[in-house]
Write a protein that holds these residues in place. Structure first.
Motif, PDB file in Angstrom:
ATOM      1  N   UNK A  13      -1.902  -0.792   2.873  1.00 30.59           N
ATOM      2  CA  UNK A  13      -3.020  -1.361   3.644  1.00 30.59           C
ATOM      3  C   UNK A  13      -4.339  -1.117   2.912  1.00 30.59           C
ATOM      4  N   UNK A  14      -5.206  -2.148   2.905  1.00 28.17           N
ATOM      5  CA  UNK A  14      -6.532  -1.995   2.323  1.00 28.17           C
ATOM      6  C   UNK A  14      -6.588  -2.340   0.852  1.00 28.17           C
ATOM      7  N   UNK A  15      -5.977  -3.453   0.471  1.00 25.54           N
ATOM      8  CA  UNK A  15      -5.903  -3.823  -0.939  1.00 25.54           C
ATOM      9  C   UNK A  15      -7.160  -4.534  -1.456  1.00 25.54           C
ATOM     10  N   UNK A  16      -8.123  -4.792  -0.594  1.00 24.53           N
ATOM     11  CA  UNK A  16      -9.301  -5.575  -0.996  1.00 24.53           C
ATOM     12  C   UNK A  16     -10.020  -4.965  -2.189  1.00 24.53           C
ATOM     13  N   UNK A  17     -10.146  -3.651  -2.207  1.00 28.01           N
ATOM     14  CA  UNK A  17     -10.889  -2.984  -3.277  1.00 28.01           C
ATOM     15  C   UNK A  17      -9.984  -2.223  -4.247  1.00 28.01           C
ATOM     16  N   UNK A  18      -8.684  -2.471  -4.158  1.00 29.50           N
ATOM     17  CA  UNK A  18      -7.753  -1.768  -5.048  1.00 29.50           C
ATOM     18  C   UNK A  18      -7.659  -2.525  -6.373  1.00 29.50           C
ATOM     19  N   UNK A  19      -7.724  -1.833  -7.524  1.00 28.63           N
ATOM     20  CA  UNK A  19      -7.777  -2.513  -8.830  1.00 28.63           C
ATOM     21  C   UNK A  19      -6.414  -3.039  -9.295  1.00 28.63           C
ATOM     22  N   UNK A  20      -5.859  -3.984  -8.516  1.00 25.92           N
ATOM     23  CA  UNK A  20      -4.522  -4.501  -8.838  1.00 25.92           C
ATOM     24  C   UNK A  20      -4.522  -5.255 -10.158  1.00 25.92           C
ATOM     25  N   UNK A  21      -5.688  -5.765 -10.592  1.00 28.53           N
ATOM     26  CA  UNK A  21      -5.755  -6.535 -11.842  1.00 28.53           C
ATOM     27  C   UNK A  21      -5.363  -5.683 -13.046  1.00 28.53           C
ATOM     28  N   UNK A  22      -5.408  -4.354 -12.895  1.00 28.26           N
ATOM     29  CA  UNK A  22      -5.105  -3.468 -14.021  1.00 28.26           C
ATOM     30  C   UNK A  22      -3.622  -3.455 -14.372  1.00 28.26           C
ATOM     31  N   UNK A  23      -2.767  -3.963 -13.483  1.00 30.75           N
ATOM     32  CA  UNK A  23      -1.330  -3.918 -13.781  1.00 30.75           C
ATOM     33  C   UNK A  23      -0.992  -4.700 -15.040  1.00 30.75           C
ATOM     34  N   UNK A  24      -1.810  -5.680 -15.403  1.00 28.69           N
ATOM     35  CA  UNK A  24      -1.539  -6.461 -16.612  1.00 28.69           C
ATOM     36  C   UNK A  24      -1.674  -5.628 -17.882  1.00 28.69           C
ATOM     37  N   UNK A  25      -2.280  -4.447 -17.780  1.00 31.79           N
ATOM     38  CA  UNK A  25      -2.455  -3.572 -18.944  1.00 31.79           C
ATOM     39  C   UNK A  25      -1.355  -2.525 -19.049  1.00 31.79           C
ATOM     40  N   UNK A  26      -0.486  -2.474 -18.042  1.00 30.06           N
ATOM     41  CA  UNK A  26       0.606  -1.491 -18.050  1.00 30.06           C
ATOM     42  C   UNK A  26       1.809  -2.104 -18.767  1.00 30.06           C
TER      43      UNK A  26
END
Length: 452
Positions: free
Chosen positions: A161-174
């Motif tokens: 819950x609360x993904x609005x400000x979570x840096x999900x875009x960083x997964x492309x660097x993993x």
């Protein structure tokens, strides 16, 4: 055995009383590197054998599908789960924390971290060496950002819950990621660079609200499992994903009565006209996915030609076990393909073709061509007694739904000729009469009734 011990200890990543879906568990084991393949054996089948062994040793409680009788997942007994957690924590194999638990081990030793229903922020901060991270039923403010991981292979954010400000875009660097599970977590979009994850094998986006897949997903040539939201538009390159073993994607709107109870909020529904991939192209491209074992989709075919093309594409899926075509807003009538020897794969266990209306029941729907079929749902213009005799030869059939479009004046007779020996559920829209001894295991019969 050592190969089972790692799979056994792995079970502590799940919360108590959590339903563990069979295919998902096996894809996780594959991503973790727990499954060892020898002599060219199929890695997924080897994973299935591991699961069967754990069930046979009473480590896991099997959960069967109530209709087909097939294994759909499992549970771990609560007491056993506590023992597994203790052993796993002592060996730094997996650290599983729930609610208000605090980490008491040495920072930097943990390779796998599972956070479950957290009520306070985790005090474990050294994410640089964590290979697998799981957050289940948590608030993002209580879990570490993905930007802190360097060598991550498995990322699971379920019911977060609360993904609005979570840096999900960083997964492309993993770049080491093999598995991404975002099921039941509201995510607006994936990063465009996700195609850089060359080793990615599993991508679960069901019930996320994602409307479109980035074009770079087509570069994920090792992807074995792709599940998307019912509102995700179908891209025009799905036929390029030839490594897929499982595909869940909806070309048309899914009716309300088949949508799962879990929701992430009100989202705009899409229809086939919004897809980049036309119906005709989607039908053709499905035939390229010859490694598929599971196909779940919804598609409204536009004419008889598309109906025949759809069946021809399904015919090319030699390894297919489960086909579920969910009922769309309408279905198209098709003639039975008269080609000699036409049949779908003999490995089929589930066949739900609710987007087609066959002019008559195909002759290949019998025990000779489909010896492993456990569940069949099909729409037919007219049902005759010879059709029932054909279906009676399916040795493993447990669930049959046969929708007859035209009403019968004469009753169809279910004879006691040794067929339907395992049938438990029957849904038939034509009037019936039973001969004594027929369908000996039948538990539930559903039929329409007209009241004047």
């Amino acid at each position: 055995p050592s190969h089972l011990r790692t799979c056994f200890l792995y079970l502590c990543v799940f919360p108590e009383e959590y339903f563990i879906e069979k295919n998902d568990l096996i894809f996780r084991w594959i991503a973790e590197g727990f499954i060892h393949v020898e002599n060219g054996k199929d890695i997924f089948n080897v994973g299935c054998s591991y699961l069967d062994e754990l069930i046979n040793r009473n480590v896991l409680i099997p959960v069967e599908d109530k209709d087909s009788g097939l294994l759909k997942g499992c549970h771990v007994h609560d007491m056993l789960l506590r023992v597994i957690r203790q052993i796993s924590n002592e060996e730094d194999f997996i650290v599983a924390l729930d609610r208000k638990q605090r980490f008491t081990g040495g920072q930097g030793n943990v390779r796998r971290l599972s956070l479950q229903m957290l009520e306070t922020e985790t005090n474990y901060k050294d994410m640089g060496r964590v290979r697998s991270f799981y957050a289940i039923i948590c608030f993002t403010k209580l879990i570490p950002p993905v930007s802190g991981f360097n060598v991550l292979r498995v990322l699971v954010l379920e019911f977060v819950i609360g993904m609005d400000n979570y840096p999900i875009e960083h997964i492309a660097k993993l770049l080491h990621l093999r598995y991404i599970g975002l099921s039941h977590t509201p995510v607006s979009k994936l990063p465009k660079q996700i195609g850089c994850l060359k080793f990615l094998q599993t991508l679960l986006l069901d019930d996320t609200g994602i409307k479109e897949l980035p074009a770079s997903v087509r570069l994920l040539k090792q992807l074995m499992c792709l599940r998307v939201d019912e509102n995700t538009r179908v891209p025009d390159w799905i036929g390029e994903m030839t490594s897929l073993l499982e595909l869940e994607i909806y070309h048309d709107v899914v009716p309300d009565f088949v949508i799962e109870a879990f929701r992430v909020g009100e989202v705009e529904r899409h229809r086939g006209v919004d897809n980049k991939c036309s119906t005709r192209r989607f039908v053709k491209e499905l035939g390229n996915l010859t490694n598929l074992r599971v196909l779940k989709t919804a598609i409204t075919l536009q004419d008889k030609g598309q109906g025949r093309d759809f069946l021809q594409s399904l015919r090319k899926l030699n390894n297919i076990q489960d086909i579920s075509v969910i009922l769309p807003s309408e279905f198209i009538e098709v003639d039975v393909i008269p080609e000699p020897g036409f049949a779908l794969s003999s490995s089929l266990r589930i066949l739900e073709l609710l987007n087609l209306e066959f002019s008559k029941l195909p002759e290949w729907m019998n025990g000779e061509y489909l010896p492993n079929l456990c569940q069949l749902k099909v729409v037919v213009t007219n049902v005759e007694e010879k059709d029932l005799r054909n279906l009676a030869t399916l040795p493993k059939l447990q669930d049959l739904a046969l929708v007859a479009i035209r009403n019968h004046r004469l009753k169809l007779t279910i004879c006691g000729c040794g067929g339907f020996q395992n049938l438990r559920l029957l849904r038939l829209t034509a009037p019936l009469q039973f001969v004594q001894g027929s369908m000996p295991k039948l538990e539930k019969l559903t039929f329409p009734m007209t009241v004047f």
